[in-house]
Write a protein that holds these residues in place. Structure first.
Motif, mmCIF file in Angstrom:
data_model
loop_
_atom_site.group_PDB
_atom_site.id
_atom_site.type_symbol
_atom_site.label_atom_id
_atom_site.label_comp_id
_atom_site.label_asym_id
_atom_site.label_seq_id
_atom_site.Cartn_x
_atom_site.Cartn_y
_atom_site.Cartn_z
ATOM 1 N N GLY A 1 0.087 11.369 3.073
ATOM 2 C CA GLY A 1 0.772 10.917 1.878
ATOM 3 C C GLY A 1 -0.205 10.400 0.841
ATOM 4 N N LEU A 2 0.159 9.301 0.180
ATOM 5 C CA LEU A 2 -0.707 8.718 -0.840
ATOM 6 C C LEU A 2 -2.026 8.246 -0.241
ATOM 7 N N HIS A 3 -2.024 7.839 1.020
ATOM 8 C CA HIS A 3 -3.268 7.377 1.652
ATOM 9 C C HIS A 3 -4.306 8.486 1.730
ATOM 10 N N ALA B 1 0.818 -1.227 0.000
ATOM 11 C CA ALA B 1 0.000 0.000 0.000
ATOM 12 C C ALA B 1 0.842 1.263 0.000
ATOM 13 N N ASP B 2 1.992 1.241 -0.661
ATOM 14 C CA ASP B 2 2.814 2.444 -0.759
ATOM 15 C C ASP B 2 2.848 2.912 -2.214
ATOM 16 N N PRO B 3 3.488 4.031 -2.533
ATOM 17 C CA PRO B 3 3.470 4.548 -3.911
ATOM 18 C C PRO B 3 4.021 3.570 -4.947
ATOM 19 N N LEU B 4 5.072 2.840 -4.594
ATOM 20 C CA LEU B 4 5.616 1.882 -5.549
ATOM 21 C C LEU B 4 4.602 0.788 -5.857
ATOM 22 N N ALA B 5 3.878 0.321 -4.820
ATOM 23 C CA ALA B 5 2.850 -0.699 -5.027
ATOM 24 C C ALA B 5 1.735 -0.163 -5.920
ATOM 25 N N PHE B 6 1.370 1.096 -5.752
ATOM 26 C CA PHE B 6 0.312 1.682 -6.570
ATOM 27 C C PHE B 6 0.733 1.780 -8.030
ATOM 28 N N LEU B 7 1.939 2.262 -8.272
ATOM 29 C CA LEU B 7 2.415 2.382 -9.642
ATOM 30 C C LEU B 7 2.483 1.009 -10.312
ATOM 31 N N ALA C 1 -6.187 1.750 -7.524
ATOM 32 C CA ALA C 1 -6.606 2.514 -6.342
ATOM 33 C C ALA C 1 -7.527 1.671 -5.461
ATOM 34 N N GLU C 2 -8.465 0.960 -6.072
ATOM 35 C CA GLU C 2 -9.388 0.137 -5.282
ATOM 36 C C GLU C 2 -8.650 -0.978 -4.558
ATOM 37 N N SER C 3 -7.660 -1.574 -5.203
ATOM 38 C CA SER C 3 -6.878 -2.625 -4.551
ATOM 39 C C SER C 3 -6.143 -2.080 -3.337
ATOM 40 N N LEU C 4 -5.514 -0.908 -3.482
ATOM 41 C CA LEU C 4 -4.787 -0.334 -2.348
ATOM 42 C C LEU C 4 -5.737 0.106 -1.242
ATOM 43 N N ILE C 5 -6.900 0.634 -1.617
ATOM 44 C CA ILE C 5 -7.884 1.030 -0.607
ATOM 45 C C ILE C 5 -8.327 -0.184 0.201
ATOM 46 N N ASP C 6 -8.561 -1.307 -0.465
ATOM 47 C CA ASP C 6 -8.997 -2.511 0.248
ATOM 48 C C ASP C 6 -7.912 -3.015 1.200
ATOM 49 N N ARG C 7 -6.661 -2.994 0.739
ATOM 50 C CA ARG C 7 -5.564 -3.430 1.612
ATOM 51 C C ARG C 7 -5.400 -2.482 2.795
ATOM 52 N N LEU C 8 -5.445 -1.188 2.516
ATOM 53 C CA LEU C 8 -5.321 -0.205 3.592
ATOM 54 C C LEU C 8 -6.468 -0.348 4.579
ATOM 55 N N GLY C 9 -7.697 -0.505 4.072
ATOM 56 C CA GLY C 9 -8.851 -0.657 4.952
ATOM 57 C C GLY C 9 -8.743 -1.874 5.851
ATOM 58 N N LEU C 10 -8.215 -2.969 5.320
ATOM 59 C CA LEU C 10 -8.023 -4.168 6.126
ATOM 60 C C LEU C 10 -7.042 -3.903 7.266
ATOM 61 N N GLY C 11 -5.954 -3.202 6.961
ATOM 62 C CA GLY C 11 -4.993 -2.858 8.012
ATOM 63 C C GLY C 11 -5.578 -1.921 9.046
ATOM 64 N N LEU C 12 -6.333 -0.916 8.594
ATOM 65 C CA LEU C 12 -6.945 0.028 9.530
ATOM 66 C C LEU C 12 -7.956 -0.671 10.435
ATOM 67 N N ALA C 13 -8.702 -1.619 9.877
ATOM 68 C CA ALA C 13 -9.688 -2.335 10.683
ATOM 69 C C ALA C 13 -9.017 -3.080 11.830
ATOM 70 N N GLY C 14 -7.899 -3.732 11.546
ATOM 71 C CA GLY C 14 -7.176 -4.409 12.613
ATOM 72 C C GLY C 14 -6.681 -3.451 13.680
#
Length: 406
Positions: free
Chosen positions: A345-347, A278-284, A318-331
């Motif tokens: 940042g990108l988030h 879920a960082d900029p390199l992963a998004f690109l 973007a949707e893939s990173l949002i889902d990964r970020l959301g999973l981490g935030l939920a925990g």
């Protein structure tokens, strides 16, 4: 001097730090509010404000009473516009930035620098300090401290960078000692002519502190900040105004939460961590773009998200990173139960792109998120890690203003 007079003076001096912090954070815009917040008499509050003004830290302006009001007019309080500053510095995977920052989180001057980060941290630390020292010489401002933000956990009490994963520094680099040496070598001195105190911290911890005092985190008691800068993902927790750093400065390494067990290998030895998912390199990479090695990864990903979001490949990434970020935030919500979450940042850009999707993922995957009681907001400060480095440098002054002037 009578005992009553001595006690009054001691009470006033002990109130200098709390009073300065109230003005610094904008919570005491008038002397009347300062009096109420400190719980002292009007005379004591006036003496405290006058002392801080004499030190050149704040200014006290007469504020006429509103039409039809009764009683004495209050006085407006503000940080001194031409007062002293601190030198703030930030090192990231693409280079560095130096700044002079006054009270109130006001950036007076700044100087960015783009250079490959060498394996020896002393070289880039010397470069960023010299950039800051040049700003001091050009502006002629008085300096009361220096702070450095680095993209690594910083162990306490030694001030060593324990996991500079996206830099080539050796593990355990003594960044605080190197920073202090550079500050002294560059001739950055305080009012008494001695080198200023130099402090160092993790960049996301410092960003969270800045946002809590001056940005999107103001008023929160349990503030969770998650952000991705040029590389990797970091997190911080601010509890009642102080960064929770754990027993040795290493708390909240949220970048190493696993959000995709079959995902990319992480530098920490695990797989599918937020840091690489879920960082900029992963998004690109998810958008099928080849990063420009000469440009900032954060800037490239921001520009792509802002200008090409209608492109199906960009939107899917973007949707893939949002889902990964959301999973981490939920925990994190399940574990920490914060009263506010801020994203940087990108988030922050991902939240702006599709706020409902991110909030829905957090709500679906967390006990407390289902109640809808955990606001998720974007960070609001530009260069918040840099402002946070300044906050760390200002802290000794906020604790004891008189000692800062010798």
């Amino acid at each position: 001097m009578t005992q009553t007079r001595t006690t009054r003076l001691e009470r006033g001096r002990s109130a200098l730090g709390p009073a300065l912090e109230l003005v610094h954070t904008g919570r005491a815009p008038t002397r009347a509010v300062l009096t109420a917040e400190l719980g002292v008499t009007r005379a004591t509050a006036g003496a405290v404000a006058a002392e801080l003004e004499a030190l050149g830290l704040i200014q006290v302006d007469s504020h006429p009473a509103a039409a039809g009001s009764q009683g004495r007019p209050s006085h407006r309080l503000a940080v001194a516009p031409n007062g002293p500053v601190v030198l703030a510095a930030q090192i990231h995977a693409d280079g560095f930035r130096a700044a002079l920052v006054g009270l109130g989180g006001r950036m007076v001057a700044t100087a960015p620098g783009c250079m490959p980060v060498p394996a020896d941290p002393s070289h880039i630390i010397d470069a960023v300090v010299e950039a800051g020292a040049t700003l001091l010489r050009e502006t002629g401002r008085s300096c009361l401290g220096a702070g450095l933000a680095v993209p690594s956990a910083v162990a306490e009490p030694d001030g060593t960078a324990l996991n500079p994963l996206h830099l080539s520094w050796p593990v355990g680099s003594p960044v605080r000692a190197l920073f202090a040496q550079s500050v002294a070598k560059a001739g950055v001195t305080g009012p008494d002519g001695s080198p200023v105190t130099a402090v160092t911290g993790n960049d996301v911890n410092l960003a969270a502190l800045a946002e809590h005092r001056h940005g999107a985190g103001r008023g929160a008691r349990h503030l969770l900040c998650v952000a991705t800068g040029h590389r990797g993902v970091g997190g911080a927790l601010v509890l009642d105004g102080r960064v929770h750093s754990g027993s040795s400065g290493l708390a909240l390494e949220v970048g190493h939460l696993t959000v995709n067990p079959a995902g990319l290998p992480c530098h920490c030895g695990s797989r599918g961590c937020l840091d690489v998912e879920a960082d900029p390199l992963a998004f690109l990479a998810a958008a099928g773009r080849t990063p420009d090695p000469e440009g900032s990864l954060l800037r490239q990903s921001r520009d792509l998200l802002r200008t090409r979001y209608a492109d199906p490949s960009v939107r899917s990434a973007a949707e893939s990173l949002i889902d990964r970020l959301g999973l981490g935030l939920a925990g994190l919500v399940n574990i920490l139960n914060p009263d506010r979450i801020i994203l940087g940042g990108l988030h922050r850009e991902l939240l702006d792109a599709d706020p409902e999707r991110l909030r829905a993922v957090v709500a679906d995957r967390s006990l407390w998120g289902r109640s809808g009681s955990v606001p998720i907001l974007p960070c609001t400060l530009d260069h918040n890690s840099l402002i946070g480095a300044a906050e760390a440098a200002w802290q000794p002054v906020l604790d004891d203003p008189l000692a800062a002037f010798g």
